[in-house]
Scaffold this active site. Structure first.
Site, PDB file in Angstrom:
ATOM      1  N   PRO A   2       0.810  -1.226   0.000  1.00 61.65           N
ATOM      2  CA  PRO A   2       0.000   0.000   0.000  1.00 61.65           C
ATOM      3  C   PRO A   2       0.844   1.277   0.000  1.00 61.65           C
ATOM      4  O   PRO A   2       1.682   1.476   0.870  1.00 61.65           O
ATOM      5  CB  PRO A   2      -0.814  -0.112   1.290  1.00 61.65           C
ATOM      6  CG  PRO A   2      -0.802  -1.566   1.627  1.00 61.65           C
ATOM      7  CD  PRO A   2       0.523  -2.079   1.142  1.00 61.65           C
ATOM      8  N   GLU A   3       0.624   2.105  -1.013  1.00 56.12           N
ATOM      9  CA  GLU A   3       1.263   3.418  -1.093  1.00 56.12           C
ATOM     10  C   GLU A   3       0.145   4.467  -0.999  1.00 56.12           C
ATOM     11  O   GLU A   3      -1.008   4.119  -0.776  1.00 56.12           O
ATOM     12  CB  GLU A   3       2.052   3.540  -2.405  1.00 56.12           C
ATOM     13  CG  GLU A   3       3.156   2.479  -2.514  1.00 56.12           C
ATOM     14  CD  GLU A   3       4.005   2.614  -3.771  1.00 56.12           C
ATOM     15  OE1 GLU A   3       4.153   3.727  -4.284  1.00 56.12           O
ATOM     16  OE2 GLU A   3       4.523   1.582  -4.232  1.00 56.12           O
ATOM     17  N   LYS A  59       1.646   7.329   3.805  1.00 52.39           N
ATOM     18  CA  LYS A  59       1.099   5.965   3.830  1.00 52.39           C
ATOM     19  C   LYS A  59       0.432   5.646   5.165  1.00 52.39           C
ATOM     20  O   LYS A  59       0.064   4.504   5.421  1.00 52.39           O
ATOM     21  CB  LYS A  59       2.228   4.964   3.611  1.00 52.39           C
ATOM     22  CG  LYS A  59       3.004   5.151   2.311  1.00 52.39           C
ATOM     23  CD  LYS A  59       4.120   4.124   2.254  1.00 52.39           C
ATOM     24  CE  LYS A  59       5.153   4.486   1.213  1.00 52.39           C
ATOM     25  NZ  LYS A  59       6.310   3.584   1.264  1.00 52.39           N
ATOM     26  N   HIS A  94      -5.983 -13.071   8.208  1.00 52.71           N
ATOM     27  CA  HIS A  94      -4.790 -12.559   8.893  1.00 52.71           C
ATOM     28  C   HIS A  94      -5.132 -11.317   9.711  1.00 52.71           C
ATOM     29  O   HIS A  94      -4.375 -10.345   9.746  1.00 52.71           O
ATOM     30  CB  HIS A  94      -3.687 -12.258   7.883  1.00 52.71           C
ATOM     31  CG  HIS A  94      -3.422 -13.399   6.957  1.00 52.71           C
ATOM     32  ND1 HIS A  94      -2.781 -14.542   7.369  1.00 52.71           N
ATOM     33  CD2 HIS A  94      -3.755 -13.600   5.660  1.00 52.71           C
ATOM     34  CE1 HIS A  94      -2.716 -15.395   6.354  1.00 52.71           C
ATOM     35  NE2 HIS A  94      -3.309 -14.850   5.307  1.00 52.71           N
ATOM     36  N   ARG A 113       1.614 -10.305   6.117  1.00 51.69           N
ATOM     37  CA  ARG A 113       3.054 -10.386   6.388  1.00 51.69           C
ATOM     38  C   ARG A 113       3.509  -9.661   7.644  1.00 51.69           C
ATOM     39  O   ARG A 113       4.708  -9.588   7.921  1.00 51.69           O
ATOM     40  CB  ARG A 113       3.838  -9.904   5.167  1.00 51.69           C
ATOM     41  CG  ARG A 113       3.771 -10.947   4.047  1.00 51.69           C
ATOM     42  CD  ARG A 113       4.656 -10.595   2.892  1.00 51.69           C
ATOM     43  NE  ARG A 113       6.044 -10.379   3.303  1.00 51.69           N
ATOM     44  CZ  ARG A 113       6.968  -9.853   2.508  1.00 51.69           C
ATOM     45  NH1 ARG A 113       6.654  -9.495   1.289  1.00 51.69           N
ATOM     46  NH2 ARG A 113       8.199  -9.692   2.940  1.00 51.69           N
ATOM     47  N   ARG A 251      16.450  -1.796  -4.455  1.00 46.70           N
ATOM     48  CA  ARG A 251      15.074  -2.176  -4.794  1.00 46.70           C
ATOM     49  C   ARG A 251      14.969  -2.419  -6.291  1.00 46.70           C
ATOM     50  O   ARG A 251      15.681  -1.820  -7.082  1.00 46.70           O
ATOM     51  CB  ARG A 251      14.094  -1.051  -4.408  1.00 46.70           C
ATOM     52  CG  ARG A 251      14.091  -0.687  -2.945  1.00 46.70           C
ATOM     53  CD  ARG A 251      13.453  -1.741  -2.078  1.00 46.70           C
ATOM     54  NE  ARG A 251      12.071  -2.022  -2.441  1.00 46.70           N
ATOM     55  CZ  ARG A 251      11.016  -1.401  -1.904  1.00 46.70           C
ATOM     56  NH1 ARG A 251      11.195  -0.462  -1.004  1.00 46.70           N
ATOM     57  NH2 ARG A 251       9.788  -1.704  -2.281  1.00 46.70           N
TER      58      ARG A 251
END
Ligand SMILES: [Zn+2]
Length: 264
Positions: A2-3, A59, A94, A113, A251
């Site tokens: 998510p950005e 964010k 989750h 995660r 990255r």
């Protein structure tokens, strides 16, 4: 991951579902998700209260409680998302934090995660400063953008992703902005012309606003965007040249070396 546009979508979702209902149960299902406080302290701060409004900064999603300036803070990490539901059986797999409201509905913060975070603060401004978070990318004027970024050390992609310079842009949208602006992600900030920096700023605004307008859904983004071609076999939607996959400050970056120039 998510950005800014994704978190804006979560904000709209929260605003349309979970506001103005009294919280009657707080379940922290993974303690690790809490940044500073214990499950008991979080529950004490939330129980019996309502979520009044929300504010996205970069964010982060700051959710203000109804009885004064206190905020539940959500950071979505790599995989965080929100789900509002009425039937217990719909709880996502989750769920890390689950709020139950007196009307019988639930709000889950789901994060597969576990890189997301839940926090709480009584002073949103001081909180953001304390975390070293710079101004929101969509709130920056051109003058402010230029002042913060011009002449910085390093390459443009890392500057765009540096949350202390401007908040909200991650790996995917940095690649998209630079692709559409025709700037190579490894272009050095101290060699970038003002014209190219202005191009990056204007493109940043366009990309973020357009992504929000289509609910950050990649399937609804224009075919001319790089986002749909994040694949090393893909051809550039502008020129047909193969999209390259390279490493930029650790990255993965996708780049069209024909459309994106390093000297601008
Ligand atoms: Zn190209």
């Amino acid at each position: 991951m998510p950005e800014l546009p994704d978190v804006e979508v979560f904000k709209h979702y929260l605003d349309a579902t979970a506001l103005h209902q009294t919280i009657d149960q707080v379940a922290v299902k993974s303690r690790k998700i809490l940044r500073h406080l214990s499950p008991l302290r979080l529950a004490r701060r939330l129980k019996g209260r309502k979520l009044a409004s929300s504010h996205r900064h970069g964010k982060l999603l700051l959710i203000e409680l109804a009885d004064g300036a206190r905020y539940l803070v959500l950071h979505f990490g790599m995989t965080g998302t929100l789900k509002y539901f009425e039937d217990e059986a719909e709880e996502p797999p989750h769920t890390r934090l689950l709020l139950r409201f007196t009307n019988g509905s639930y709000l889950a913060f789901d994060c597969r995660r576990m890189l997301g975070e839940v926090d709480f603060t009584e002073d949103a401004k001081a909180y953001l400063e304390g975390r070293g978070v710079g101004p929101d990318a969509l709130e920056l004027t051109w003058e402010q953008f230029k002042e913060r970024l011009a002449g910085k050390r390093g390459v443009i992609k890392s500057a765009l992703m540096d949350q202390s310079l401007l908040a909200g842009i991650g790996n995917i949208y940095a690649d998209e902005i630079l692709f559409q602006a025709g700037i190579h992600p490894q272009a050095r900030m101290d060699r970038l012309s003002e014209e190219a920096l202005r191009q990056a700023y204007d493109t940043m605004r366009e990309v973020l606003e357009q992504a929000i307008a289509v609910q950050a859904d990649p399937a609804r983004m224009p075919a001319s965007w790089l986002l749909s071609y994040r694949d090393k076999q893909a051809a550039c939607p502008h020129c047909g040249h193969a999209i390259a996959r390279i490493k930029v400050v650790g990255r993965t970056a996708f780049v069209c070396t024909r459309c994106q120039k390093i000297d601008r």
